[in-house]
Write an enzyme that holds these catalytic residues in place. Structure first.
Site, PDB file in Angstrom:
ATOM      1  N   ARG A 226      12.761   0.917  -0.824  1.00  0.00           N
ATOM      2  CA  ARG A 226      12.253   0.972   0.555  1.00  0.00           C
ATOM      3  C   ARG A 226      13.288   1.614   1.469  1.00  0.00           C
ATOM      4  NH1 ARG A 226       9.667  -4.271  -0.859  1.00  0.00           N
ATOM      5  NH2 ARG A 226      11.569  -5.394  -0.329  1.00  0.00           N
ATOM      6  N   PHE A 241      -0.898   0.525  -0.811  1.00  0.00           N
ATOM      7  CA  PHE A 241      -0.552  -0.714  -1.519  1.00  0.00           C
ATOM      8  C   PHE A 241       0.687  -1.307  -0.841  1.00  0.00           C
ATOM      9  CE2 PHE A 241      -2.361   2.299  -4.568  1.00  0.00           C
ATOM     10  CZ  PHE A 241      -3.404   1.588  -5.144  1.00  0.00           C
ATOM     11  N   ASN A 289      -9.536  -0.673   0.062  1.00  0.00           N
ATOM     12  CA  ASN A 289      -9.149  -0.351  -1.299  1.00  0.00           C
ATOM     13  C   ASN A 289      -8.457   1.014  -1.270  1.00  0.00           C
ATOM     14  OD1 ASN A 289      -9.142   0.643  -3.949  1.00  0.00           O
ATOM     15  ND2 ASN A 289     -10.915  -0.605  -4.487  1.00  0.00           N
ATOM     16  N   ALA A 290      -7.222   1.062  -1.735  1.00  0.00           N
ATOM     17  CA  ALA A 290      -6.447   2.298  -1.627  1.00  0.00           C
ATOM     18  C   ALA A 290      -7.084   3.450  -2.409  1.00  0.00           C
ATOM     19  CB  ALA A 290      -5.017   2.059  -2.096  1.00  0.00           C
ATOM     20  N   ASP A 310       2.569   2.275  -4.242  1.00  0.00           N
ATOM     21  CA  ASP A 310       3.236   1.150  -4.916  1.00  0.00           C
ATOM     22  C   ASP A 310       2.191   0.153  -5.400  1.00  0.00           C
ATOM     23  OD1 ASP A 310       5.112  -0.595  -5.918  1.00  0.00           O
ATOM     24  OD2 ASP A 310       5.604  -1.477  -3.962  1.00  0.00           O
ATOM     25  N   CYS A 350       5.022  -0.651 -11.752  1.00  0.00           N
ATOM     26  CA  CYS A 350       5.775  -1.861 -12.110  1.00  0.00           C
ATOM     27  C   CYS A 350       5.227  -2.460 -13.408  1.00  0.00           C
ATOM     28  CB  CYS A 350       5.772  -2.873 -10.974  1.00  0.00           C
ATOM     29  SG  CYS A 350       4.136  -3.419 -10.496  1.00  0.00           S
TER      30      CYS A 350
END
Ligand code: SAH
Length: 406
Positions: A226, A241, A289-290, A310, A350
C-alpha cells in the site's frame, strides 16, 4: 476450561513418565522429505499410526530411532506432523517464551511507521499454527493447529506477560480449524473489546475492527505494498477489492481522485469514515461487484491512470486453480483495457496455489490480448512481518506486481 486443560497436561506428563515420550517414526520416503527442511510431514509418510496422541507433542525419529525433532501430531489433518524444533531441547513454557520474544524482536527490525503488524506468523516463526497480530495496544490471536490449541492458554498468558495488552481477541473463526477437528468461534480472551480502533500506517490513519472485521481486522500483509502504491499513484485512480479503502487512502494524497470498489457494505462504510479521518475529499465509494464494475468501465470507455487489483484468494485449494486463473485473467484483462496510456497497474494474488510465474503468465496473456506492451516495474510480496520460510513454499502466498503499460 482452564482446569480441564491443566488436567490434560498433568495427564500428558504422567503418561510420558509411565510410557516414555510419544514417538512418531518416519518412513524412508518421509525421511527424504524431512531432509528438505519442510516443517510438515504428511500422513502417508508416517510409519505406524499414532491415533491416541492427537494434538500431543511427539518425538520424531527415523527408522533407526535417531532423533529428528519434536512436532505437533494431528490425527484429523492430512498434515500429521508440524515440527516445533529440530533440536533435542525441552519444549516447555520458557521454550515458547523464547520463540515469542524472537518473533517480536524481528518485527522491531523490519516494521516501520505502523501501529498494526503481524507479530507471530505460524510456521515462519517456529510456532506452528499460531498467529498473533498487534493492533495498537491490543492483540488478535488465532490457533490453527490441534497442537497449538492444546497449549493455547499458556500462549495467551505468555502474551499477557510479555506485552501487557489492553485486550486479546481470539479470532478462531477460520475454516481451516475444521481440518484439525477444532470448533470455530470468536471471543474476547482478555481485557477489553477494542471495538473500532484507530491505527496508523506510513502517515495514513485508519479504523479497523478486530472483533468483527475480515481476517483479524485488516489485511496487514499488504501494508508495504500500500505504501508503494502511494508512491506510484497519479491522476485518476481505482482501488478495486478495496476492503475499508486501504490502498485508496495511500493513493489519495497524490491522486486527482480515487474510486473505491468493494462488495461488502460494512467495509465500504468504514472506508468512508477512514477517508474523513484523513481529511480526504477526493475519494468516491462504489458498493459493487468489481467484475461488473470493471466491465462497465470498459464498456463506457472510462480510463484510469492507476489501477489496484487486490482480490480475495480465488484458489483456496488446488481443485479451484483453473477457475481461479480464469478469474485473475478476467480482472487483469479488464484493468489493462481501462488503463490510460502510461498508466500503472498494481495487481496481486493472495492464493498460495497461484505461483508468481502463473500470475506473470496470465497478466502477460492479458497484455497480449489487448496488444499493449507492459513493463514489470517491481515484483513484490507480502510485508516483511509475514516472513517467507525458505523451506516452506506455502508461506509465500501473496504475490504483487507493479506494471506500467505503454
Ligand atoms: N485491498 C484490501 C484487501 C482486500 S481483500 C487491503 O489492502 O486491505 C479482498 C476484498 O475484496 C474484501 O474486502 C472483500 O470483501 C472484497 N470482495 C470480494 N469479492 C468481491 C467482488 N466480487 N467485488 C468487489 N469486492 C469483492
Amino acid at each position: 476450561m482452564q482446569g480441564g486443560r491443566l488436567l490434560l497436561r498433568i495427564n500428558d506428563m504422567l503418561d510420558s513418565q509411565l510410557h516414555g515420550e510419544p514417538r512418531a517414526v518416519l518412513t524412508p520416503k518421509g525421511y527424504r522429505w524431512y531432509q528438505t527442511g519442510h516443517p510438515w510431514i504428511y500422513r502417508g509418510d508416517l510409519a505406524p499410526p499414532l491415533d491416541e496422541f492427537h494434538s500431543r507433542l511427539v518425538r520424531v525419529e527415523d527408522g533407526r530411532e535417531r532423533f529428528l525433532g519434536r512436532a505437533f501430531y494431528s490425527l484429523t489433518s492430512r498434515i500429521s506432523l508440524r515440527f516445533v524444533t529440530f533440536e533435542d531441547v525441552p519444549v516447555d513454557r520458557e521454550f515458547w517464551r523464547a520463540r515469542l520474544r524472537a518473533a517480536i524482536a524481528y518485527r522491531k527490525k523490519v516494521v516501520e511507521h505502523s501501529t498494526a503488524m503481524r507479530l507471530v506468523a505460524g510456521e515462519a516463526d517456529g510456532c506452528p499454527g499460531l498467529i498473533v497480530d498487534r493492533y495498537g495496544d491490543f492483540l488478535v490471536v488465532q490457533s490453527l493447529s490441534a497442537g497449538m490449541e492444546r497449549l493455547f492458554d499458556d500462549i495467551l498468558s505468555l502474551l499477557v506477560e510479555e506485552l501487557s495488552p489492553r485486550g486479546i481477541v481470539v479470532r478462531n473463526d477460520l475454516q481451516v480449524r475444521v481440518l484439525e477437528g477444532l470448533p470455530r468461534g470468536t471471543r474476547l480472551a482478555h481485557g477489553e473489546d477494542p471495538g473500532e480502533l484507530e491505527l496508523e500506517e506510513h502517515g495514513i490513519r485508519y479504523l479497523a475492527d478486530p472483533m468483527r472485521g475480515q481476517k483479524t481486522g485488516a489485511f496487514l500483509d499488504q501494508r508495504e505494498n500500500r505504501a508503494a502504491a502511494g508512491r506510484y499513484a497519479r491522476g485518476r485512480c481505482l482501488d478495486a477489492f478495496s476492503y475499508h479503502g486501504s490502498f485508496a487512502l495511500h493513493m489519495a494524497p497524490r491522486a486527482d481522485d480515487v474510486t473505491v470498489v468493494e462488495i461488502s457494505s460494512d467495509a465500504i462504510g468504514r472506508a468512508e469514515r477512514n477517508a474523513i479521518l484523513n481529511g480526504f475529499s477526493n475519494i468516491s465509494f462504489v458498493e459493487a461487484n468489481a467484475f461488473d464494475f470493471l466491465r462497465s468501465m470498459d464498456v463506457s470507455g472510462e480510463r484510469f491512470d492507476t489501477v489496484v487489483l487486490d482480490p480475495p484468494a480465488f484458489a483456496r485449494s488446488r481443485q479451484d486453480l483453473e477457475g481461479a486463473l480464469r478469474g485473475y485473467k478476467e480482472i487483469n484483462l479488464r484493468a489493462l483495457k481501462i488503463l490510460a496510456p502510461g498508466g500503472t497497474l498494481i495487481t496481486s494474488s493472495c492464493s498460495y496455489h497461484v505461483s508468481e510465474a502463473q500470475l506473470l503468465a496470465l497478466v502477460s496473456e492479458a497484455a497480449g490480448d489487448v496488444r499493449r506492451s507492459v513493463r514489470i516495474v517491481e515484483k513484490r510480496m507480502q510485508s516483511r512481518d509475514h516472513p517467507v520460510l525458505l523451506t516452506m513454499p506455502e508461506t509465500h502466498y501473496l504475490k504483487s506486481l507493479i506494471l506500467q503499460a505503454d
